[in-house]
Design an enzyme around this catalytic site. Structure first.
Site, PDB file in Angstrom:
ATOM      1  N   GLU A   1       0.773  -1.121   0.082  1.00  0.00           N
ATOM      2  CA  GLU A   1      -0.102   0.033   0.009  1.00  0.00           C
ATOM      3  C   GLU A   1       0.822   1.172  -0.061  1.00  0.00           C
ATOM      4  O   GLU A   1       0.708   1.977   0.996  1.00  0.00           O
ATOM      5  CB  GLU A   1      -1.000   0.088   1.164  1.00  0.00           C
ATOM      6  CG  GLU A   1      -1.825  -1.139   1.339  1.00  0.00           C
ATOM      7  CD  GLU A   1      -2.966  -1.069   2.299  1.00  0.00           C
ATOM      8  OE1 GLU A   1      -4.045  -1.927   2.060  1.00  0.00           O
ATOM      9  OE2 GLU A   1      -2.675  -0.565   3.505  1.00  0.00           O
TER      10      GLU A   1
ATOM     11  N   GLU B   1      -5.334  -8.133  -1.024  1.00  0.00           N
ATOM     12  CA  GLU B   1      -6.123  -8.264   0.353  1.00  0.00           C
ATOM     13  C   GLU B   1      -7.487  -7.740   0.047  1.00  0.00           C
ATOM     14  O   GLU B   1      -7.686  -7.105  -0.603  1.00  0.00           O
ATOM     15  CB  GLU B   1      -5.549  -7.080   1.217  1.00  0.00           C
ATOM     16  CG  GLU B   1      -3.966  -7.420   1.467  1.00  0.00           C
ATOM     17  CD  GLU B   1      -3.615  -6.226   2.744  1.00  0.00           C
ATOM     18  OE1 GLU B   1      -4.428  -5.632   3.163  1.00  0.00           O
ATOM     19  OE2 GLU B   1      -2.480  -5.919   2.525  1.00  0.00           O
TER      20      GLU B   1
HETATM   21  C1  BG6 Z   1      -4.299  -3.194   4.932  1.00  0.00           C
HETATM   22  C2  BG6 Z   1      -2.981  -3.570   5.559  1.00  0.00           C
HETATM   23  O1  BG6 Z   1      -4.365  -1.910   5.153  1.00  0.00           O
HETATM   24  O2  BG6 Z   1      -5.516  -3.441   5.728  1.00  0.00           O
HETATM   25  C3  BG6 Z   1      -2.881  -4.748   6.324  1.00  0.00           C
HETATM   26  O3  BG6 Z   1      -2.024  -3.874   4.283  1.00  0.00           O
HETATM   27  C4  BG6 Z   1      -3.912  -4.482   7.282  1.00  0.00           C
HETATM   28  O4  BG6 Z   1      -1.666  -4.570   7.039  1.00  0.00           O
HETATM   29  C5  BG6 Z   1      -5.268  -4.831   6.628  1.00  0.00           C
HETATM   30  O5  BG6 Z   1      -3.826  -5.582   8.354  1.00  0.00           O
HETATM   31  C6  BG6 Z   1      -6.429  -4.688   7.492  1.00  0.00           C
HETATM   32  O6  BG6 Z   1      -6.665  -3.443   8.325  1.00  0.00           O
HETATM   33  P1  BG6 Z   1      -6.780  -3.784   9.964  1.00  0.00           P
HETATM   34  O7  BG6 Z   1      -6.493  -2.509  10.455  1.00  0.00           O
HETATM   35  O8  BG6 Z   1      -8.240  -4.500  10.132  1.00  0.00           O
HETATM   36  O9  BG6 Z   1      -5.677  -4.833  10.433  1.00  0.00           O
END
Ligand code: BG6
Length: 470
Positions: A172, A364
Site C-alpha cells: 500500500e 488483500e
Molecule cells: C491493510 C494492510 O491496510 O489492511 C494490512 O495492508 C491490514 O496490513 C489490513 O491488516 C486490514 O486492516 P486492519 O487495520 O483491520 O488490520
C-alpha cells in the site's frame, strides 16, 4: 453461477510478518516501527516495546509456521502472501552484514510452502521499517534509505531467487499520504510533516521500488515483480460535476503511485499539484532512468469504496483502513464501520485494467469481525462465520464478473487467512481468518488453532476453481 476463473488462478491468503510472526527480539531481529506502536495507528508510540503491544508476540507464527502452512495446504492454497521483516535481515536497516538467522527463517518458511506446492508471494516492505531507520534518518524522507533498501533487496533476491517468483515492493505504497510513520517509517510528527518532505519521501520510495524491479529482473529474469496500492475507488456522491471532479482528484491522489510504477514516469497532472502546493521534488540525475523499470503486475488491497463531494456541509463520514471518506448511503458497514461494497471490487478491477492493461492481483480483501468460538456437533471448537462466507463469496463473485468483462486477474489472496493482529488498531478481536487463533487482546489464550466454517467453504471454492461461488 460463476462463469470463469482462469486456469492457474493463484488462490490463497495473505499476512504480514509484523502482524503474525511475533518473536520480535529473537534470533538477532532488530526493532521495527511496529514494535513501539501498541495501539497501531490510533494511539501514541512508546519509548520501548511494552507488553501491551500484541504485535510483539503476534500469533507466534515464527514458531508455529509449519502447523499453519499445513492448514493452508489443506485448504488448497496455490499461493501464500507474507512479508519479510526487514529488521530480521538487517536489524538496524543500515547494517552492512545480513543476519543469517533471519535469512534462515525465511528459507525454512518458503521451503515449507514449496513442499506443498504453494508459491510464496513476498512483500518486501509491509509497514515494518527498521526502527533505527525511522529514528536516525526520519525514514523515507532521507534519500539514504534508497541505498539501504538496495542492499536489502539484493540480499533477499540473491538468497531466495530459486524459491520466490512473485514479489511486491511496498505494501500500500500510497498509504504514506495518510500514515507517514506506519507506512514510510517517518518519525516526524504527522502534523508537523511538510508536504515538501512527504512528497520527497514518496519520490525516494518510488525510485527504490523501481530500483528493486531493476535489480530483481537482473537477478531473477523469470520473476514477476509488482507494485501494491491501497485500492479505494471514489464515487461522486452526487451527479454534481463538482463531485465528479472531486472523485477524479481523489482517485488521482491514490493512483499517482501506480501511474509512476506502471508507466515509468510522473503523470502530468502532478505538475499542477506540485506547483499549487509549492512542492519541489529534488530528483538526482539518473532517477528518471531508474523509474523506467516498470512493474510486471499491479496488486492492490480492497476493503471498501468511498464517496467524494465538494459539499463541505456533508458530514456523514465513513471510516476505513487508513483512509476515511464520505459515507455512501447505499451501503452497509462492517462492525468497524468499513462500508461493504462487493461491486466496487469489479469497478476497481476495471478501472485499473482500463488504465494500465497490466495483470492485476487482489492481494488483500476480507472482513474483520468479532468471532465466537463454539462447539460443533462433533465436539470440535469452531466458528460459524456465515457473515465472512457471504462477504467473501460476494466479492469473489464480482471478481468473476470482472474477468468476464475482460480484466486479466492473476490471483486472489484473502487478508488474514489466519487470525492475526490488526494493523490499524493492534487488536486481536478483529478477526479475518479461516483459522481461529486462541489469543485475546489481554494477552490470554493458548494460541491453539481451530478451523472456522469458512475454512471448508474456501477449500471448496479453490477446489472448484470458483465454480462453487453463488
Ligand atoms: C491493510 C494492510 O491496510 O489492511 C494490512 O495492508 C491490514 O496490513 C489490513 O491488516 C486490514 O486492516 P486492519 O487495520 O483491520 O488490520
Amino acid at each position: 453461477m460463476v462463469k470463469s476463473f482462469p486456469k492457474g488462478f493463484l488462490w490463497g491468503g495473505a499476512v504480514a510478518a509484523n502482524q503474525c510472526e511475533g518473536a520480535y527480539n529473537e534470533d538477532g531481529k532488530g526493532l521495527s516501527t511496529q514494535d513501539i506502536a501498541p495501539e497501531g495507528i490510533v494511539g501514541p508510540l512508546t519509548e520501548e516495546p511494552t507488553k501491551e503491544n500484541m504485535k510483539l508476540m503476534g500469533i507466534d507464527f515464527y514458531h508455529r509456521y509449519k502447523e499453519d502452512v499445513k492448514l493452508f495446504a489443506e485448504m488448497g492454497f496455490k499461493t501464500f502472501r507474507t512479508s519479510i521483516a526487514w529488521s530480521r535481515i538487517f536489524p538496524n536497516g543500515d547494517d552492512v552484514k545480513a543476519n543469517e538467522k533471519g535469512l534462515q527463517f525465511y528459507d525454512d518458511l518458503f521451503d515449507e510452502c514449496i513442499k506443498y506446492g504453494i508459491e510464496p508471494l513476498v512483500t518486501i516492505s509491509h509497514y515494518e521499517t527498521p526502527l533505527a531507520l525511522a529514528k536516525n534518518y526520519d525514514g523515507w524522507v532521507n534519500r539514504k534509505l534508497i541505498g539501504f533498501f538496495d542492499n536489502y533487496v539484493r540480499t533477499i533476491f540473491e538468497r531466495y531467487k530459486d524459491k520466490v517468483k512473485y514479489w511486491i515492493t511496498f505494501n500500500e505504497i500510497n498509504s504514506v499520504l495518510h500514515q507517514p510513520y506506519m507506512s514510510g517509517g517517518i518519525f516526524t510528527d504527522k502534523e508537523k510533516l511538510t508536504k515538501q518532505d512527504l512528497y520527497q519521501a514518496i519520490h525516494h520510495e518510488l525510485v527504490a521500488s523501481a530500483l528493486a524491479v531493476k535489480i530483481g529482473h537482473e537477478i531473477m529474469p523469470k520473476a514477476k515483480i509488482g507494485c501494491m496500492i491501497l485500492g479505494v475507488p471514489n464515487y461522486p456522491l452526487t451527479p454534481n460535476p463538482g463531485d465528479v471532479l472531486e472523485a477524479m482528484k481523489q482517485d488521482r491522489e491514490n493512483l499517482y503511485f501506480a501511474d509512476v510504477q506502471v508507466r515509468g514516469a510522473y503523470p502530468k497532472y502532478m505538475d499542477r499539484y506540485f506547483e499549487e502546493n509549492n512542492i519541489k521534488v529534488q530528483k538526482e540525475s539518473g532517477d528518471e532512468e531508474i523509474l523506467k523499470n516498470t512493474v510486471d503486475f499491479v496488486s492492490f488491497s480492497y476493503y471498501m469504496s468511498s464517496c467524494a463531494t465538494v459539499d463541505t456541509k456533508n458530514n456523514k463520514s465513513s471510516v476505513g483502513n487508513i483512509i476515511s471518506g464520505v459515507a455512501n448511503p447505499y451501503l452497509e458497514a462492517s462492525e468497524w464501520g468499513w462500508q461493504i461494497d462487493p461491486q466496487g471490487l469489479r469497478y476497481m478491477l476495471n478501472l485499473l485494467y482500463d488504465r494500465y492493461q497490466k495483470p492485476l492481483f487482489i492481494v488483500e480483501n476480507g472482513l474483520g469481525a468479532i468471532d465466537k468460538l463454539v462447539i460443533d456437533e462433533k465436539g470440535n471448537k469452531t466458528v460459524i462465520d456465515d457473515y465472512r462466507i457471504k462477504y467473501l463469496n460476494d466479492h469473489l463473485f464480482q471478481v468473476s464478473e470482472a474477468i468476464e468483462d475482460g480484466v486479466e486477474v492473476m490471483g486472489y489472496t484473502s487478508w488474514g487467512c489466519i487470525d492475526l493482529v490488526s494493523a490499524s488498531t493492534a487488536e486481536l478481536k478483529k478477526r479475518y481468518g479461516f483459522i481461529y487463533v486462541d489469543r485475546n487482546d489481554d494477552g490470554t489464550g493458548t494460541l491453539d488453532r481451530y478451523k472456522k466454517k469458512s475454512f471448508n467453504w474456501y477449500k471448496e471454492v479453490i477446489a472448484s476453481n470458483g465454480k462453487s461461488l453463488v
